[in-house]
Design an enzyme around this catalytic site. Structure first.
Site, PDB file in Angstrom:
ATOM      1  N   ASP A 214      44.835  44.012  46.868  1.00 57.35           N
ATOM      2  CA  ASP A 214      45.284  44.366  48.210  1.00 57.35           C
ATOM      3  C   ASP A 214      44.111  44.886  49.035  1.00 57.35           C
ATOM      4  OD1 ASP A 214      47.622  44.909  50.027  1.00 57.35           O
ATOM      5  OD2 ASP A 214      46.893  46.965  49.837  1.00 57.35           O
ATOM      6  N   GLU A 279      43.069  39.487  48.767  1.00 60.25           N
ATOM      7  CA  GLU A 279      43.756  39.522  50.059  1.00 60.25           C
ATOM      8  C   GLU A 279      42.740  40.090  51.046  1.00 60.25           C
ATOM      9  OE1 GLU A 279      47.127  41.669  52.763  1.00 60.25           O
ATOM     10  OE2 GLU A 279      45.721  42.720  51.483  1.00 60.25           O
TER      11      GLU A 279
END
Length: 567
Positions: A214, A279
């Site tokens: 993330d 990401e």
């Protein structure tokens, strides 16, 4: 754009399983409820694992299931090495890994290294510590300006408002690029590196096959934490620092790459092929693909492809640029249409002006044309799954689920909505519970009648429930199964890409061939409203969308696509 302008590189010397994998994202709280409390969980995933096996994917990516106060749906982690009781137990997780592996499906877990929850013991210790205590050095905590009355710099949060919160009774402030309940870790501190090395090893030892990272571009901040000087957009207005087009002092800093080199060494020390997925909202694509150089990560989400939308010229450019950037570093490209952070593409394709990233679609906005959106989503599935490389599916893509566009303010959970004062509707509309059975309570999610699901389900989902689509031979579900089966049988994910001579994005036609061991396959998609003749497409029709009638062997209907094994 010439017909042979782009070809993907030769197969890498040591291809990895992920190079052509189809990876299915499960958002656990919305997939299936195994204990009847209104929230999905790992037991629910276990109960529905056969659906994923039948679909034909290669791996599952699980969004966060760690202990968390759930201020940001689990992306505020309070313990990195356990399972939140809301989602089950470590035993449930171990069973899921074992059962998935026995079915030939790998497991990728979400890792959130940019920040923790404010309830994490590390941050609680920092709050209790005095200035200068090493406990505070795990986080980005700095003295304020103006004798502590003003934050250390002018940075703003991606979720809206300032990116700094003052520590109680102190002239020091802590950084939170997202919500105040998500304090940023200080990756200039070796102790943070050591802690995450241990976290990686914990899950690798439990058998996970990789990590989706993330905010992979956000861990390192510019030295000295300088003020952000906004870039200017084409209209002369400042570009928010959260946008990938904006040069930001807290995104895409050079130092982040050394972290992933460390992690690469950790993963490579474990048996099997374990992967790292970034990401990273980074532009241009050349900078994005720096994250997947040989000694760093394996994949990066292709947001340029996702955000292009129903635009043949833009889509052709995104495909071409992706292959070119991937070739520079010898990496496999990825393709994705939706995830838990974006408006579902069935709805995006059904509106004239798709909303910005976190804006969402609400009851006061122009409503999507769902028939149009599903027709276009079917065609885009043939493009995404026809392209060589790895493809990501978000739970519900295989049903053509639309966004929930009528959520009232009172039920919204996304901190984006609260932090922006409602100006940004947030991402809840893409996160509603999965519809399993059209006539069952809560559409078969597993929550009994009389108990509310954590987010309400839109009425439109009943007709799209899995059991209804299972019974309809021409459903989106059967289309996806056919696409994944054919893709695997022909090896499209590892084929050689080339634009076909009829490729003409100015007319709305995307056309490319994928060379396979059994011969070339033509993927043609008509993004215009009018039929386009394809006299060169002689061969065996493999699959067509949005309906079999869209392709008669000579002309391709508007807003449709076809796969043809060329003669």
């Amino acid at each position: 754009m010439t017909a042979d302008a782009t070809r993907n590189p030769a197969t890498p010397p040591s291809p990895r399983w992920s190079d052509d994998a189809v990876i299915y994202q499960i958002y656990p709280r919305s997939f299936a409820d195994g204990d009847g409390d209104g929230v999905g969980d790992l037991r629910g995933v276990l109960d529905r694992l056969s659906h994923i096996v039948d679909l034909g994917v290669d791996a599952i990516w699980l969004s966060p299931f760690y202990p968390s106060p759930q201020n940001d749906a689990g992306y505020d982690v309070a313990d990195y090495v356990d399972v939140d009781p809301l989602f089950g137990t470590l035993a449930d997780f171990d069973e899921l890994v074992a059962r998935a592996h026995s079915a030939g499906i790998r497991i990728i877990v979400d890792l959130v290294p940019n920040h923790t929850s404010s309830e994490h013991p590390w941050f609680q210790a920092a709050l209790a510590a005095e200035a200068g205590d090493p406990a505070r050095d795990l986080y980005v905590i700095r003295p304020g300006r103006e004798d502590g009355e003003a934050p250390p710099n002018n940075w703003t949060s991606v979720f809206g408002g300032p990116a700094w919160t003052r520590l109680p009774g102190s002239d020091e402030w802590y950084l939170h690029i997202f919500d105040p309940t998500q304090p940023d870790l200080d990756w200039s501190n070796p102790a943070v590196h050591e802690a995450f090395a241990d976290i990686l090893r914990f899950w690798l030892d439990r058998g996970v096959d990789g990590f989706r990272v993330d905010v992979a571009h956000g861990l390192v901040k510019a030295e000295g934490l300088p003020d952000h000087v906004p870039a200017l957009g084409p209209d002369g207005a400042p570009v928010p620092a959260s946008e990938p087009t904006a040069a930001s002092p807290y995104f895409d800093q050079e130092g982040v790459h050394e972290i992933y080199r460390e992690w690469r060494r950790i993963l490579d020390a474990h048996p099997g092929e374990r992967i790292l997925v970034a990401e990273a909202w980074v532009e241009p694509l050349e900078r994005l693909f720096r994250y997947v150089r040989a000694d760093e990560m394996d994949q990066a989400f292709n947001f340029a492809f996702l955000m292009t939308g129903w635009d043949a010229v833009g889509l052709a450019r995104a495909i071409e640029d992706t292959f070119a950037a991937a070739a520079e570093v010898g990496a496999a490209p990825t393709w994705v249409l939706s995830n838990h952070d974006t408006v579902r593409h069935t709805s995006r394709f059904g509106v004239a002006e798709p909303p910005p990233h976190q804006r969402g679609i609400g009851p006061d906005d122009p409503q999507p044309d769902l028939a149009l959106g599903r027709r276009r989503a079917s065609a885009m599935a043939l493009i995404e799954l026809g392209l060589p490389g790895s493809a990501y599916l978000y739970q519900g893509d295989e049903l053509g689920l639309p966004e929930h566009t009528n959520l009232p303010a009172a039920v919204r959970h996304d901190p984006v909505f609260a932090r922006s004062g409602g100006a940004e509707l947030g991402r809840d509309g893409a996160r509603t519970p999965y519809p399993w059975a059209a006539s069952a309570p809560n559409l078969g999610f597993g929550t009994p009648a009389g108990t509310d699901t954590w987010l309400p389900q839109p009425e439109t989902h009943a007709a799209l429930a899995r059991d209804a689509q299972e019974a309809a031979a021409d459903s989106m579900l059967h289309l996806y199964r056919g696409l994944l089966r054919t893709r695997r049988e022909l090896g499209l994910g590892r084929g050689v890409f080339a634009w076909h001579p009829v490729h003409d994005p100015e007319r709305g036609l995307i056309a490319f061939t994928v060379g396979t061991e059994t011969g070339p396959v033509l993927v043609a998609a008509n993004l215009s409203a009018d039929p386009i003749a394809l006299p060169e497409a002689t061969g065996r029709t493999l699959l067509a969308a949005s309906s079999p009638a869209a392709w008669d062997g000579r002309a391709l209907s508007g807003e449709s696509a076809v796969w043809v094994a060329l003669a």
